[in-house]
Design an enzyme around this catalytic site. Structure first.
Site, short mmCIF file in Angstrom:
data_model
loop_
_atom_site.label_atom_id
_atom_site.label_comp_id
_atom_site.label_asym_id
_atom_site.label_seq_id
_atom_site.Cartn_x
_atom_site.Cartn_y
_atom_site.Cartn_z
CE LYS A 106 2.14 5.33 -6.57
NZ LYS A 106 2.22 3.89 -6.88
CG ASP A 134 -3.29 9.85 -2.55
OD1 ASP A 134 -2.33 10.12 -3.30
OD2 ASP A 134 -3.57 8.69 -2.21
CB CYS A 149 -3.61 -0.70 -2.17
SG CYS A 149 -2.05 -1.57 -2.20
CG HIS A 187 -3.71 3.41 -2.51
ND1 HIS A 187 -2.98 3.05 -1.41
CD2 HIS A 187 -3.11 2.82 -3.58
CE1 HIS A 187 -1.97 2.27 -1.80
NE2 HIS A 187 -2.03 2.11 -3.10
CD GLN A 212 -1.69 6.15 -9.33
OE1 GLN A 212 -1.44 6.26 -10.53
NE2 GLN A 212 -1.12 5.23 -8.57
#
Lengths: 414, 146
Positions: A226, A200, A366, A123, A203
């Site tokens: 999220k 990261d 993105c 991303h 998600q």
């Protein structure tokens, strides 16, 4: 306790509304999730009953607000498998957390010729901040390719991660492909070269507890919104030794210990990295979101989502002309489905699904380097979460069939 | 906003405005787009590419006997439908007549309220390109008249 999907859906007021006169089928959870009443009520309760600035007021309200804010930090820490709130820094979002790390650590440690290794699927949030500091310091980005499954190719990563690698940063779960990257194996490659390792988890965090201390990374980040929490709250988690060695990123109130015109000393962790009045109410409500997730039970959530993943894969496979990207084996992915439809512009598909009340995301997500590597301008992405149902995935599959029929055969107008 | 539109465009706008169901509205818009003739391959060049659109859109004008002929094509069907409102609805006007039409007629159709701002801007970018060419045609026509 059985996973009572009807009761869970009832906890989310927005799920009962209509869009364009059709029942809402919300499948854009990769972008942001909906909020349960517990989170909404937590926000209202904070502003109605506890609102004050934190870490400063010598009054009761200030103490209550501070306690609520720090209690949320404790919940985050426990979600991460930690026992040290000093390692949890609140930011605005994942993007800000990556910028904090890239700037505070990168400016001190990177030099010309150094390499920052990142998967091609990253991303922009975990690419552009590293690009910026690399440009400033003369370092360069090394992109790690994916295997046929759309996950990081470990063999190629082992060749590309070497003595010049000073940072290894990657998304645990791809926001486009839904694939779960082999995090432990990748981190081992980075650690072997002495690189700073960053995950990261934006998600990943919505789907499983992160257990970061066990994972073996130096730092990680994710966003509250999220995973049922409010927008405007992110988390940077980093080992205390790393945070202690890093200079602050933003200066201002709260992050200092002593200020004179000649010398400023920093507050202790984690407040050294939280300059100014933070997003107090939203952090508190994020604590409510974590409690809601814990009460549902992570195992039960994972079981429900695994069913949705398998069901979604099967239903999408029935749509003519649909090409799915990412792992086809349910165990290697989450319920995030990105695909293209033969001869259909993704923006048309998005608009026609929206007209049916089905909300998905279309575009480059993105992830322009990934789109370039796949040779597509954009994809359609349907991302499910703990409150979605198999019936909604049926609606998606039928909706997509309708889209392909419509766009393949224009009708004659009266 | 201009009170009256050229008859062809007015009919298209009225047809869209009269449809309540969004899905049906999109379908009619897509059908309008299907009536737009594709443009020659040698016109699908960067010079005719509309900047600022999410999808690939080409548009240009020609002048025939003092009338502005409008041409264009978009890969995405809904954008092509919006393009149709311009290239079918405003085709064959004089440059001056074209410039008198306020592009905010698109708001009356009800098709842009649900689209992302970038795609709404895409429509206005197409119009801006056609408008720029109409202004040039007008200036050249006036110079010729002088």
């Amino acid at each position: 306790m059985p996973y009572d999907i009807d009761k869970i859906r009832h906890d989310f007021p927005i799920l009962s509304r209509q869009v364009h006169g059709k029942g809402l089928v919300y499948l854009d959870n990769g972008a942001t999730t909906q909020k349960p009443r517990a989170v909404i009520e937590s926000l209202v309760d904070f502003y109605e009953n506890h609102n004050a600035n934190i870490h400063r007021g010598a009054h009761g309200l200030g103490s209550e607000a501070t306690a609520a804010y720090e209690q949320a930090r404790g919940r985050v820490d426990r979600f991460l498998g930690g026992n040290n709130g000093n390692e949890v820094v609140f930011t605005r979002n994942t993007t800000e957390a990556v910028n904090l790390l890239a700037q505070a650590w990168g400016r001190e440690h990177l030099k010309a010729g150094d390499e920052i290794a990142l998967p091609i699927s990253e991303h922009h949030a975990n690419l552009v901040p590293w690009y910026m500091v690399a440009k400033e310091k003369g370092a360069k980005l090394v992109m790690l390719p994916l295997d046929a499954d759309g996950r990081v190719d470990l063999g190629r990563a082992a060749e590309l991660i070497g003595p010049r690698t000073k940072v290894l940063a990657f998304a645990w779960v791809s926001n486009v492909l839904g694939g779960i990257n082999p995090a432990k194996e990748l981190l081992a490659l980075g650690r072997a070269q002495g690189a700073l390792t960053f995950v990261d988890a934006a998600q990943a965090a919505p789907h499983f507890p992160l257990a970061l201390t066990d994972l073996g990374c130096d730092a990680a980040a994710f966003s509250a919104h999220k995973m049922l929490g409010p927008t405007g709250v992110g988390v940077l988690w980093a080992k205390e030794s790393l945070l202690a060695a890093m200079p602050p990123w933003q200066g201002g109130g709260s992050m200092i210990s002593r200020v004179t015109p000649e010398l400023v000393t920093w507050n202790r962790l984690p407040w050294k990295f939280e300059a100014g009045t933070p997003n107090i109410a939203d952090v508190v409500a994020f604590g409510a979101a974590l409690q809601y997730l814990k009460d549902l039970g992570w195992e039960a959530i994972a079981e429900h989502e695994a069913k949705l993943t398998a069901y979604g894969l099967a239903r999408l496979a029935e749509v003519p002309g649909l090409k799915l990207y990412g792992p086809t084996e349910p165990g290697r992915r989450v319920a995030v489905f990105s695909f293209k439809l033969d001869g259909v512009d993704p923006t048309d598909a998005g608009a026609l699904l929206d007209a049916q009340g089905i909300e998905v995301r279309v575009g480059h997500h993105c992830c322009q380097p990934l789109m370039d590597s796949l040779g597509v301008p954009g994809l359609i992405r349907a991302s499910a979460y703990l409150y979605n149902t198999e019936a909604e995935l049926d609606a998606l599959a039928e909706g997509l069939k309708k889209v392909t029929r419509t766009l393949a055969q224009p009708r004659a107008r009266a | 906003m201009t009170a009256t539109l050229p008859p062809k465009l007015q009919a298209m706008v009225d047809e869209l405005a009269g449809i309540d169901d969004l899905e049906e509205k999109y379908l009619v818009l897509i059908d309008m787009g299907s009536e737009v003739p594709d443009i020659p391959a040698d016109r699908k060049t960067p010079a005719c590419l509309i900047q600022g659109c999410q999808s690939v859109v080409h548009a240009y004008t020609t002048l025939e006997g003092g009338k502005l002929r409008l041409h264009g094509y978009a890969d995405a069907k809904i954008v092509n439908g919006m393009l149709a409102l311009l290239v079918l609805g405003l085709d064959g006007l004089t440059p001056r007549e074209f410039l008198a039409v306020d592009p905010r007629f698109i708001e009356k159709t009800g098709v842009i309220q649900t689209l992302t701002p970038s795609r709404v801007n895409g429509f206005y970018n197409i119009h801006e390109r056609l408008k720029a060419e109409a202004l040039i045609a007008l200036a050249q026509g006036d110079a010729h008249a002088d």
